[in-house]
Write an enzyme that holds these catalytic residues in place. Structure first.
Site, PDB file in Angstrom:
ATOM      1  N   ASP A   1       0.728  -1.251  -0.289  1.00 36.32           N
ATOM      2  CA  ASP A   1      -0.168  -0.028  -0.163  1.00 36.32           C
ATOM      3  C   ASP A   1       1.046   1.306  -0.150  1.00 36.32           C
ATOM      4  OD1 ASP A   1      -2.510   1.905  -0.012  1.00 36.32           O
ATOM      5  OD2 ASP A   1      -3.121   0.624   1.468  1.00 36.32           O
TER       6      ASP A   1
HETATM    7  C1  NOJ Z   1      -4.455   4.316   0.075  1.00 35.60           C
HETATM    8  C2  NOJ Z   1      -5.060   3.220  -0.223  1.00 35.60           C
HETATM    9  O1  NOJ Z   1      -5.011   2.357   1.296  1.00 35.60           O
HETATM   10  C3  NOJ Z   1      -5.430   2.325  -1.440  1.00 35.60           C
HETATM   11  O2  NOJ Z   1      -6.643   1.436  -0.712  1.00 35.60           O
HETATM   12  C4  NOJ Z   1      -4.977   2.950  -2.526  1.00 35.60           C
HETATM   13  O3  NOJ Z   1      -5.849   1.621  -3.385  1.00 35.60           O
HETATM   14  C5  NOJ Z   1      -4.208   3.569  -2.597  1.00 35.60           C
HETATM   15  N1  NOJ Z   1      -3.963   4.368  -1.515  1.00 35.60           N
HETATM   16  C6  NOJ Z   1      -3.769   3.908  -4.416  1.00 35.60           C
HETATM   17  O4  NOJ Z   1      -4.346   5.360  -4.175  1.00 35.60           O
END
Ligand code: NOJ
Length: 703
Positions: free
Chosen positions: A265
């Site tokens: 993430d």
């Molecule tokens: C952080 C988020 O937790 C995740 O769900 C998301 O896909 C990513 N950022 C990318 O934007």
């Protein structure tokens, strides 16, 4: 085209170490972006690409497709011409915004979610997106957590069905087709169990609960062929998910045979330093790679440190090769080597169509849950003047909910407009959003519709609340309105279950509309005026009060279960026991009777069937979601009081009876034991065919 495995091996054999590490690096493109990084093969993926960048020729790209193509041609100038994979958060629709995922689960209709995901894939891929960071399949038992909106609720069976359907919808039958998206099951794993409902907090989950409750939707996504997973921000039992080899390698690859790639993430590789398991960025990168994170989302720790770690002998090059192999495999399966570019022709037509809107409307109708309907107030009939009031009265983009990067408010008809269009000719609708004025107008109305709830910014990533009652001021408004004694309907738009105990006592009808998407206004109008009936069922327990959470239907019995409220039983002294509304609950404009539960055999050998007769006993046609629950009475570990094992929706005409049959196989009764093994244990079981997770017809069998 050679087959994927020989293609990737051949490509891998030609790559330098730097080129390999480049494939593991995902970046965002901002104003300071360096085109040479792409030319040198230092980037494998770009996420959430902005719609315009300044080109080297000094022009600005305008559309998303044009930007993607500009960046792609830079990457294709690199020595080995490996295309970029463009990722984007296409969470519940692209231009055609569908209901939020939690609402989608409420429809109890995975096929509809599959169709919606395929529409999203068509629209997003037209703009140069190859990969979506969806579905989020985090089980959540605590609605304070803002991201409860993004998942499919509290139940592993329902969430697993939804996960598989959405993966199939995004990826299609053939992932190499240009109108599909690679899916990403996230956030692996245990993210939804963040302590106190505070996003990014740690979670403590026992191995049996992890495997039986939190992991099944991920396994289901893997079985459906999901191309990627995202490792969660969360610290799970002391090992952050992004550093968790048990999750990312032993279970995911070893047990489930996943051969796609894992992306971290956002910055979660570097965050291993804050978690306190890595000294510095180099160690963080080493730990994450070794655990099984193949691609580093934006932290650049892989890009900046892995080459030196390989040279110092701290990272075996085999680990890098394996990660690169997985990334290339998915790029190849996605057809990127044969069609790396977005087709500008298709991009120009990427907008909602009559069909996509129709699907969005049907989905919105099917996910709305009727929780109370005293004296059949809904559908509204026989009222000449109706006041519509509340913060959603003119809602447009607010109907979309969290994570709608590409939804446009102008694509949605404002709620007030949609209600006007649908209202019968002899009905006068009066709209007033000012609280004081609304009370005046209400005196002239025959009925009141309150459209209240949460602005989309109140749910989603890190939008956690400590109080599950209605947002500030709304409870007082409902109370003041209800005091006038008019027939009152409360429609709640929200990204989470709210604790509506006071309002349930004050209003005559309560309809839970979630954040229903682009056609939410029209869907609501059709339901309020009775052209269509609501048919959603709760995918998550509704608490009476915030202090009750976590509260979920598949809990353990305890040594002191609640038989009746009494001292020395699991209870609060200041609340009745049990939820406000149980998992699976929902009314519609007709009623159903359940009869004649039959279990085919007293003992299950391989399989048994369980059936019941469902009759529509009300005045109009309706859809009932018939639910099958099981309880394993005695186990080597304590077992949940009920577990949803299957469900079937039936459409019945007034007076019609249908026999609904479910099959129970032995593997459906397996669970994880204390030693980590999974299996069934002989003994007695209860089985129910019911309209929701409480009460209803019960049978028995033995194993
Ligand atoms: C952080 C988020 O937790 C995740 O769900 C998301 O896909 C990513 N950022 C990318 O934007």
């Amino acid at each position: 085209m050679p087959d994927t495995e020989s293609f990737t091996e051949h490509l891998l054999s030609q790559m330098t170490l730097d080129e390999k590490i480049g494939q593991l690096n995902q970046i965002t493109v901002g104003p300071d972006f360096d085109p040479d990084m792409l030319r040198q093969g230092k980037v494998g993926s770009i996420l959430n690409g902005s719609s315009g960048v300044l080109t080297e020729q000094g022009a600005r790209t305008t559309t998303r497709a044009e930007t993607a193509n500009y960046l792609q041609q830079l990457a294709l100038q690199s020595r080995l011409k490996i295309p970029l994979i463009f990722g984007r958060d296409v969470i519940h629709g692209h231009r055609t915004v569908f209901p939020i995922p939690l609402a989608q689960a409420a429809a109890f209709d995975p096929a509809l979610a599959e169709e919606a995901a395929s529409v999203a894939a068509r629209e997003a891929s037209a703009e140069g997106v190859h990969w979506t960071f969806a579905p989020a399949v985090d089980i959540a038992r605590d609605p304070r957590w803002g991201r409860v909106a993004e998942g499919f609720g509290e139940d592993p069976t329902l969430a697993s069905r939804m996960a598989a359907a959405v993966v199939r919808g995004f990826q299609g039958e053939d992932l190499s087709r240009p109108d599909t998206l690679v899916a990403c099951a996230k956030h692996y794993a245990g993210y939804g169990a963040a302590e106190g409902g505070r996003d990014y907090e740690n979670s403590e989950i026992s191995e049996p609960t992890l495997r039986d409750i939190y992991l099944p939707p991920f396994e289901s996504a893997v079985r459906a062929g999901v191309g990627t997973l995202m490792s969660a921000f969360v610290d799970l039992n002391g090992t952050p998910a992004t550093a968790n080899r048990h999750l990312l390698t032993d279970i995911l690859r070893g047990e489930w045979g996943f051969d796609g790639f894992v992306v971290s993430d956002w910055d979660s590789v570097a965050e291993l330093i804050q978690h306190g398991v890595a000294e510095d960025r180099a160690e963080a990168a080493r730990i994450a790679l070794h655990a099984g994170v193949d691609m580093d989302m934006v932290s650049r720790a892989y890009l900046e440190t892995l080459a030196a770690s390989v040279r110092d002998g701290k990272v075996p090059v085999d680990e890098i090769d394996e990660a690169v192999r997985r990334v290339l495999r998915i790029k190849h399966r996605a057809g990127l080597f044969s069609h790396p570019y977005a087709d500008p022709q298709r991009a120009a037509h990427s907008q909602p169509t009559a069909e996509s809107r129709q699907l969005a409307r049907r989905f919105a109708r099917q996910c709305m849950v009727l929780l109370k309907n005293e004296d059949g107030l809904l559908p509204l009939q026989g009222f000449r003047r109706i006041l519509v009031t509340g913060n959603f009265a003119h809602a447009r983009g607010e109907l979309f909910g969290t994570w709608t990067l590409d939804g446009r408010a102008e694509d949605a008809v404002p709620l007030s407009e949609a209600l006007r269009q649908a209202a019968p000719r002899d009905v006068e609708l009066m709209f007033e959003t000012h609280v004081d004025l609304a009370l005046h107008v209400a005196h002239h109305a025959d009925a009141v519709v309150l459209v209240l709830g949460e602005h989309p910014s109140r749910s989603g990533e890190n939008a956690n609340v400590s109080d599950l009652t209605l947002p500030a001021g709304q409870a007082e408004f409902v109370e003041a309105m209800a005091a006038l004694g008019k027939p009152t309907v409360l429609v709640v738009f929200a990204g989470r279950p709210l604790a509506l105990t006071r309002q349930v006592a004050q209003v005559h009808a309560l309809l839970y509309a979630w954040h229903p998407g682009i056609e939410g206004g029209a869907a609501l109008a059709e339901i309020l005026f009775g052209y269509e009936a609501p048919s959603g069922r709760l995918p998550i327990t509704f608490p009476r009060a915030t202090g009750q959470v976590p509260i979920y239907y598949n809990h353990k019995n305890s040594g002191r279960p609640i038989v009746a409220d009494g001292a020395f039983r699991t209870r609060y002294i200041d609340l009745p026991s049990g939820p406000l509304y149980p998992f699976g609950y929902g009314l519609t404009y007709t009623t159903f009777r359940y009869n004649n539960l039959r279990v085919s055999d007293a003992t299950l050998r391989n399989r048994i069937t369980v059936s019941a007769e469902i009759t529509n006993t009300g005045p109009r046609a309706g859809r009932e979601v018939v639910q099958l629950y099981v309880r394993d009475l005695v186990g080597s570990l304590t077992r949940p009081v009920r577990e949803l094992k299957d469900f079937q929706a039936v459409d019945l005409r007034p007076g019609e009876t249908r026999k609904v049959t479910f099959t129970i196989t032995e593997d459906m009764l397996a669970f994880t034991r204390a030693d980590g093994t999974r299996g069934v244990e002989p003994g007695n079981f209860h089985v129910w065919i019911v309209p929701h997770s409480q009460g209803g017809l019960r049978g028995e069998f033995a194993l």
